[in-house]
Design an enzyme around this catalytic site. Structure first.
Site, PDB file in Angstrom:
ATOM      1  CE  LYS A  39      -0.434  -0.477   5.009  1.00  0.00           C
ATOM      2  NZ  LYS A  39      -1.256  -1.049   6.084  1.00  0.00           N
ATOM      3  NE  ARG A 144      -7.493  -0.051  10.316  1.00  0.00           N
ATOM      4  CZ  ARG A 144      -6.208  -0.239   9.996  1.00  0.00           C
ATOM      5  NH1 ARG A 144      -5.360   0.772  10.057  1.00  0.00           N
ATOM      6  NH2 ARG A 144      -5.748  -1.416   9.632  1.00  0.00           N
ATOM      7  CE1 TYR A 276      10.721  32.242   2.834  1.00  0.00           C
ATOM      8  CE2 TYR A 276      10.966  29.854   2.892  1.00  0.00           C
ATOM      9  CZ  TYR A 276      10.736  31.021   2.181  1.00  0.00           C
ATOM     10  OH  TYR A 276      10.499  30.960   0.840  1.00  0.00           O
TER      11      TYR A 276
HETATM   12  C1  LIG Z   1      -0.529  -2.037   6.781  1.00  0.00           C
HETATM   13  C2  LIG Z   1      -1.136  -3.311   7.172  1.00  0.00           C
HETATM   14  C3  LIG Z   1      -0.334  -4.450   7.345  1.00  0.00           C
HETATM   15  C4  LIG Z   1       1.183  -4.407   7.303  1.00  0.00           C
HETATM   16  O1  LIG Z   1       1.642  -3.954   8.535  1.00  0.00           O
HETATM   17  P1  LIG Z   1       3.220  -3.829   8.861  1.00  0.00           P
HETATM   18  O2  LIG Z   1       3.259  -3.460  10.297  1.00  0.00           O
HETATM   19  O3  LIG Z   1       3.756  -2.775   7.975  1.00  0.00           O
HETATM   20  O4  LIG Z   1       3.799  -5.161   8.580  1.00  0.00           O
HETATM   21  C5  LIG Z   1      -0.966  -5.647   7.616  1.00  0.00           C
HETATM   22  N1  LIG Z   1      -2.308  -5.720   7.713  1.00  0.00           N
HETATM   23  C6  LIG Z   1      -3.115  -4.646   7.576  1.00  0.00           C
HETATM   24  C7  LIG Z   1      -4.583  -4.805   7.705  1.00  0.00           C
HETATM   25  C8  LIG Z   1      -2.556  -3.404   7.310  1.00  0.00           C
HETATM   26  O5  LIG Z   1      -3.341  -2.332   7.191  1.00  0.00           O
END
Ligand SMILES: *Cc1c(COP(=O)(O)O)cnc(C)c1O
Length: 403
Positions: A39, A144, A276
Site C-alpha cells: 500500500k 477500525r 525564513y
Molecule cells: C498495513 C497493514 C499491514 C502491514 O503492517 P506492517 O506493520 O507494515 O507489517 C498488515 N495488515 C493490515 C490490515 C494493514 O493495514
C-alpha cells in the site's frame, strides 16, 4: 549516478528487500504463505517494481493494497497474482475488481449485496462461472473496519458463506498492539479471533481457505499467529515496526538511501540570520551549504532548527534554521573540504569513510525520531519529485526497467 538525478534521488536496494522477505519467510511454518503489503506505493519504495520481483516467489501468495486504485495500478503493470484491498472499497470499483480478481475486504451487509449484484449482472452477460472472491475483516481491537466477533458477526459470516455469488476465500483480523514489549493485548485479540473463527467454521461446517492475522511485528514475535498466511509490510522495507519488537530473531537490512548534491556554498559573518523567520542567527563566522531539497519533496520541515542533519564527506552537517519547500541550509564550517557539487547523504551510510570505522550513517528510524514521526511515515511522504532508482542483481535501474 546519472546527472538527471543530481538534485535528489532515493536508491531502493531490491536485493536487500528480497533478502528481508526471504528471512521472514524462513521463520514461518512451511504451509504459511506471505501476502506482501505494498500500500501507499509500497510504503514509498515503489509498489510496481517490488511486486514484480516478489511475484516470482512461489511463497508470495499475493499483494495487499489499501485502495482499489493501487490494485488497478498493479494489474496495469502486469501483476497477475491475487490482490487484497485491505480497506473499505466503494461500489464504483466493484466491476473492475471482479473482472481482475481483486479481492475486497468485506464487513458491511450492503457490500455483500452490492458485490452479489455485480456478479449476477456479469453472469447474465454470459460469464456464468464468475464469483466474487472476498476476505472477511474481523475487528478484534482496532475499532477500525471489520465485523465484531459477536452474534451479529456470526450472522454476517453466515450470509457471506451462503451467498451463491460470493466466495469467501479468507478471514482476517489486524492487531492494534503487536509491536509492544507487553504482548498481552495482542494475545487476547488472537484468542478472540481464533475462537470466533472456530465457532463460525463449526456452525457452518465450513473451513476458510486462508486465515490470516499477522503483520510484521507479529511475524517476528507471535509465532502462534502465523496461520495460513502473514501480511508483511514494514520489515520487508528494512524498517522495524517499533523499538520494542525483538531485533535478534530475523535479520533485516536497510533498503532505502537518499542522496542530493550541494548547490551552493558561502561564508557568512557572525550575526547573519539563516532561512525564513531568521530563527537561526550565526554566532560566529560560518561556512554554510545549501541543499536543493525541501518539504516539497517530502523531506520533513520538522527537521528544522538543528534537529536534522545530513552527511557530507562522512561528517555530520546540521540543518540551520527552517527547512524550506525546496531547499535547506546546513553547517559545513567544520567540513572544510566540502564544495559545490559534492554528494550529500540524506539517508544512508557514508561510503567515503565506511569500512574504516570513521563513517557515519543516518537511518530512516533516526530521521523519523528527530522529526517526531514514524519511520514509515517518512518514507510514505517522499513524493513523486524524488526519483527512485533501483539496485537489483548488481545493476542500477529505473522503475520501468525492473523485470
Ligand atoms: C498495513 C497493514 C499491514 C502491514 O503492517 P506492517 O506493520 O507494515 O507489517 C498488515 N495488515 C493490515 C490490515 C494493514 O493495514
Amino acid at each position: 549516478m546519472l546527472e538527471e538525478y543530481s538534485r535528489v534521488y532515493a536508491k531502493i536496494d531490491l536485493d536487500a528487500l528480497h533478502g528481508n522477505v526471504e528471512n521472514m519467510y524462513k521463520s514461518l511454518p512451511r504451509k504459511t504463505k506471505m501476502l506482501a503489503v505494498v500500500k501507499t506505493d509500497g510504503y514509498g519504495f515503489g509498489a510496481v517494481p517490488i511486486s514484480k520481483i516478489l511475484q516470482k516467489e512461489s511463497y508470495v501468495w499475493g499483494f495487499a493494497t489499501a485502495t482499489a486504485e493501487e490494485a488497478f495500478d498493479l494489474r496495469d503493470a502486469g501483476i497477475t497474482k491475487p490482490i487484497l484491498v485491505l480497506g473499505y472499497t466503494f461500489p464504483y470499483a466493484y466491476d473492475r475488481m471482479l473482472k481482475e480478481g481483486i479481492r475486497p475486504s468485506v464487513f458491511r451487509y450492503d457490500m455483500l449485496k452490492q458485490l452479489a449484484e455485480r456478479v449476477k449482472k456479469f453472469r447474465a452477460q454470459g460469464m456464468e462461472d464468475l464469483t466474487f472472491k472476498v476476505h472477511i475483516a474481523v475487528d478484534c481491537g482496532m475499532s477500525r473496519i471489520g465485523i465484531r466477533p459477536n452474534q451479529d458477526g456470526v450472522n454476517f459470516v453466515k450470509e457471506a458463506i451462503k451467498s451463491d455469488e460470493i466466495e469467501v476465500e479468507g478471514i482476517f483480523t489486524h492487531f492494534a498492539r503487536a509491536d509492544e514489549a507487553d504482548l498481552s493485548n495482542a494475545h487476547e485479540a488472537l484468542k478472540n479471533f481464533s475462537k470466533f473463527v472456530s465457532f463460525v467454521e463449526d456452525e457452518n461446517s465450513y473451513e476458510f481457505p486462508i486465515k490470516h492475522c499477522s503483520n510484521s511485528a507479529s511475524i517476528i514475535d507471535i509465532p502462534e499467529a502465523h496461520m495460513d498466511m502473514v501480511r508483511c509490510g514494514v520489515t520487508m522495507y528494512g524498517m522495524w515496526p517499533s523499538d520494542e519488537v525483538s531485533k535478534n530473531k530475523i535479520e533485516i537490512k536497510p533498503v532505502l538511501s537518499m542522496y542530493s548534491h550541494i548547490s551552493y556554498i558561502k561564508d557568512i559573518p557572525e550575526g547573519t540570520p539563516v532561512s525564513y523567520g531568521g530563527t537561526f542567527v550565526s554566532d560566529r563566522k560560518m561556512r554554510i551549504a545549501t541543499i536543493p531539497v525541501g518539504y516539497g519533496d517530502g523531506y520533513p520541515r520538522s527537521l528544522s532548527g538543528g534537529k536534522g542533519f545530513v552527511l557530507i564527506h562522512g561528517e555530520k552537517a546540521v540543518i540551520l534554521g527552517r527547512v524550506c519547500m525546496d531547499q535547506f541550509m546546513v553547517d559545513v564550517t567544520d567540513i572544510p573540504n566540502a564544495k559545490e557539487g559534492d554528494e550529500v547523504i540524506l539517508i544512508g551510510k557514508s561510503e567515503t569513510y565506511f569500512g574504516e570505522g570513521v563513517g557515519d550513517k543516518i537511518t530512516v528510524e533516526e530521521l523519523g525520531d528527530l522529526s517526531g514521526r514514524f519511520n514509515y511515515e517518512f518514507t510514505c511522504d517522499l513524493n513523486h519529485r524524488v526519483p527512485r532508482i533501483y539496485s537489483y542483481e548488481g545493476k542500477l535501474l529505473r522503475a520501468d526497467e525492473v523485470k
